[in-house]
Design a protein around this motif. Structure first.
Motif: not given
Ligand SMILES: [Fe+2]
Length: 318
Positions: A64-66, A100-104, A108-110, A141-143
């Motif tokens: 799902e996320r590596r 794609t998923h979402r969470h509360t 951030l991404r750097f 929502w993000h992927d």
């Molecule tokens: Fe996420």
């Protein structure tokens, strides 16, 4: 006389313990600034080969996320880098997508390495290039995808611990891997490209003296509000000129740093870390630290300062 009182008190403590109560006068917990977290560094020379091994072992879709989570050595079992913050290194290979998923929790991404990847946030596709900082607001929502030819690696920073503390951690999967076809591309309010950040730092460095502890340090702001990009996290980039020897400093916000450029060192409490590009290190709340720059350094960081300021807790000392 005292002995009688003490034994009366001891009896009393025992009696109320049966009713799930405790006397405040016997409390021994820490009521002082600082946390159990300790200073720690994750060096790119160690983390990159491990990320590449993870790429061989599991696909982004399977995982799902590596992500390799950076857990504070003094907070085992929490998955957090400070009591309030999460940090992880994420890798995505050419052609892969992270569904794609979402969470509360806010994220951030750097971006640390690689070209050609994107993150899609509520239908908006945002390119990711080294040095960019991208905002993923909570419950959007993000992927992620990699359309390039090389692996792409970034640092994820989240306020997961806040959601957990409040019992408000919700998450959902999107019915499909990718979001709808209405994806836009363009100038996003959620992206802070490195070239713009660097130009701002350069302007700052020409217009005044560096801060004795931080060099030239900018705080990213949400262009729509002028405030921090997140209700919990404040995000920064600082520039330390070659030969900079910073004064000792501490503040109540525990912070996670990622080196964008340059080499130097940081003394955190009794520990000393040499750092190089793409190394990640953590400075816990209220721990004294000071920077030294061997050559020009650009260092990204995030902390829980936004939340602490909103609550009236934040303090600093130099
Ligand atoms: Fe996420």
């Amino acid at each position: 006389m005292t002995a009688v009182v003490d034994s009366d008190l001891a009896r009393f403590s025992k009696e109320i313990a049966a009713l799930d109560m405790k006397p405040l006068w016997e409390r021994v917990m820490r009521l002082a600034p600082g946390t159990a977290a300790q200073g720690a560094i994750w060096r790119w020379q160690d983390t990159r080969p491990l990320l590449m091994r993870a790429c061989e072992l599991i696909t982004a879709k399977q995982a799902e996320r590596r992500v390799l989570m950076l857990e504070n050595p003094a907070l085992p079992g929490t998955t957090f880098i400070t009591p309030s913050l999460y940090a992880g290194l994420q890798a995505i290979l050419p052609g892969e997508t992270a569904p794609t998923h979402r969470h509360t929790p806010n994220a951030l991404r750097f971006i640390m390495e690689g070209e050609g990847a994107y993150t899609a946030i509520d239908g908006e596709r945002i390119p990711m290039r080294p040095g960019d900082f991208v905002v993923t607001p909570g419950w959007t929502w993000h992927d992620h995808g990699n359309l390039g030819t090389k692996p792409v690696v970034w640092l994820d920073g989240l306020d997961t611990a806040f959601a957990n503390l409040f019992g408000a951690h919700f998450r959902e999967d999107y019915p499909e891997d990718r979001q709808g076809a209405a994806q836009r591309e363009g100038d996003s309010l959620l992206s802070f490209p490195y070239e713009r950040t660097r130009a701002s730092l350069e302007r700052m460095s020409k217009s005044g003296d560096p801060h004795p502890s931080h060099g030239w340090k900018l705080r990213y702001s949400n262009p729509a509000t002028g405030g921090d990009p997140f209700p919990t996290m404040a995000v920064f980039m600082q520039w330390l000129p070659r030969g900079f020897a910073g004064h000792e400093y501490r503040s109540t916000d525990g912070a996670v740093f990622c080196v964008a450029e340059g080499q130097g060192s940081i003394a955190v409490g009794e520990t000393h870390f040499d750092f190089a590009p793409k190394d990640v290190f953590v400075v816990p709340s209220w721990e004294r630290y000071r920077f030294a720059a061997k050559n020009d350094c650009a260092i990204f960081s995030y902390s829980d300062r936004a939340a602490q300021e909103a609550l009236g807790f934040w303090r600093e000392e130099s």
